[in-house]
Motif scaffolding. Structure first.
Motif, PDB file in Angstrom:
ATOM      1  N   VAL A  75       5.366   3.530  -8.434  1.00  0.00           N
ATOM      2  CA  VAL A  75       4.201   3.629  -7.557  1.00  0.00           C
ATOM      3  C   VAL A  75       3.210   4.640  -8.119  1.00  0.00           C
ATOM      4  N   TYR A  91       3.959   8.816   1.288  1.00  0.00           N
ATOM      5  CA  TYR A  91       4.752   7.593   1.127  1.00  0.00           C
ATOM      6  C   TYR A  91       6.060   7.719   1.896  1.00  0.00           C
ATOM      7  N   TYR A 142      10.202  -4.447  -4.103  1.00  0.00           N
ATOM      8  CA  TYR A 142       9.500  -4.987  -5.257  1.00  0.00           C
ATOM      9  C   TYR A 142      10.462  -5.304  -6.397  1.00  0.00           C
ATOM     10  N   ALA A 159       8.409  -2.409  -0.256  1.00  0.00           N
ATOM     11  CA  ALA A 159       8.569  -1.063  -0.804  1.00  0.00           C
ATOM     12  C   ALA A 159       8.814  -1.144  -2.311  1.00  0.00           C
ATOM     13  N   ARG A 160       8.476  -0.067  -3.005  1.00  0.00           N
ATOM     14  CA  ARG A 160       8.654   0.004  -4.456  1.00  0.00           C
ATOM     15  C   ARG A 160       9.109   1.409  -4.825  1.00  0.00           C
ATOM     16  N   THR A 212       2.235  -2.407   3.204  1.00  0.00           N
ATOM     17  CA  THR A 212       2.795  -1.683   2.062  1.00  0.00           C
ATOM     18  C   THR A 212       2.060  -0.367   1.899  1.00  0.00           C
ATOM     19  N   CYS A 232       2.497  -1.284  -4.202  1.00  0.00           N
ATOM     20  CA  CYS A 232       3.898  -1.702  -4.040  1.00  0.00           C
ATOM     21  C   CYS A 232       4.061  -3.212  -4.138  1.00  0.00           C
TER      22      CYS A 232
END
Length: 347
Positions: A183, A220, A241, A177-178, A65, A69
């Motif tokens: 984040v 990112y 997420y 992933a978020r 990650t 995340c």
């Protein structure tokens, strides 16, 4: 300096490093890798090639990650699914950072670490027990990753390009992933409470660091793109997420299929409860004690929350100004939406 991955590194200098040191009081020297603009503490150079050449096993699961995340949550989920499905494994009392080691964590805690610093590290007793013939100066977490009992669960925030090129052909990888706005909020809190970062700048400045790809671990967008381009590989499973928060049972059921753990309905339901935010916060605060002023800014933790803060999706709405939101929206269009990723920003 050159690395086995093909990247070249150079230490930040001049105004660039001075700005970082001003806003992040815990930083000393930082190294930038190209291509990719990956940013790390200079101690990364001691471990880069060892991590890149790490010998993975077919039974490994690597949790990958970008920071903040849902990594810790996913570590506990996967370790429990694989090693403690009936919630009766006494090893669940061992710190998560030992059960599912953070392979590159040595670059974050080494540097000028002394024998006394090592002795104070809560992981040291486990290292000495499981690695009696190894030197802690060669990497505590790296060597814990090597010596962990199978099936090994290993955590990393590094992108694919800095890990073994045979990783996906050798073992399974779960990428989480978020949405970038949450984040940013979570990464800011993390950077303020942990003295290794010691962030003292403003929210707006932190947003600027993010869109400029100047936060530790670098872009990112590039991190996510490297995973997205590999998403059809049978050994890669991508999770979001927000989906995990919206319906954890469904998310865990799908993960169970990927991992091949073949859990029963009862086991899955119990693991959903066991890894809920409230349960993990209660257990986790024993592993990340709030009175540890040596590593944590206790004043900020008392005011704004500790390592386990909210675990929510959509909290960014309480933090962002219209100007910050517009800036990040533009970054998202250029760095995420451009290659096909669409996030949920609340659930």
């Amino acid at each position: 300096m050159k690395f086995a991955s093909g990247h070249e590194g150079s230490l930040l200098a001049g105004a660039e490093i001075e700005k970082q040191r001003k806003d992040f009081e815990g930083y000393k020297d930082l190294v930038r890798l190209t291509p990719g603009r990956w940013l790390f503490p200079s101690a990364y150079t001691q471990y880069a090639d060892k991590i890149y050449n790490f010998e993975h096993k077919s039974s490994d699961v690597v949790i990958m990650t970008y920071p903040k995340c849902g990594t810790t949550w996913t570590q506990e989920i996967i370790w429990t699914m694989r090693n403690n499905p009936d919630l009766n494994n006494p090893k669940d009392q061992i710190p998560l950072m030992v059960r599912a080691p953070f392979i590159e964590a040595d670059m974050l805690v080494s540097g000028e670490q002394t024998e006394e610093d090592f002795a104070k590290n809560p992981v040291s007793q486990f290292f000495l027990k499981t690695c009696p013939d190894k030197n802690w100066r060669d990497g505590v977490y790296l060597q814990l990753s090597e010596t962990s009992e199978e099936p090994r669960t290993i955590k990393t925030h590094l992108p694919f390009s800095l890990l073994s090129p045979s990783l996906l052909d050798t073992c399974k990888v779960v990428y989480v992933a978020r949405n970038p706005k949450d984040v940013i909020v979570s990464y800011l809190h993390h950077s303020r409470i942990i003295k290794m970062h010691g962030y003292v700048g403003t929210f707006e400045d932190f947003v600027q660091y993010f869109v400029d790809d100047d936060l530790l671990y670098g872009p990112y967008g590039s991190h996510m793109k490297e995973a997205w381009e590999r998403r059809d590989h049978p050994n890669l499973y991508m999770m979001f997420y927000e989906d995990m928060k919206a319906d954890p049972y469904k998310a865990f059921k799908q993960l169970d299929v990927f991992l091949g753990t073949e859990l029963t309905e009862t086991q899955l339901q119990n693991i959903v409860k066991y890894t809920s935010f409230g349960e993990m916060k209660t257990r986790g605060e024993k592993q990340f004690p709030g009175d540890s002023s040596e590593h944590f800014n206790v004043d900020i933790m008392k005011k704004d929350g500790g390592f386990f803060r909210k675990g929510q999706s959509g909290d960014w709405k309480n933090k962002f100004t219209p100007e910050s939101e517009a800036k990040v929206d533009e970054w998202i269009r250029e760095n995420m939406t451009s290659f096909g990723v669409n996030f949920k920003y609340s659930i």
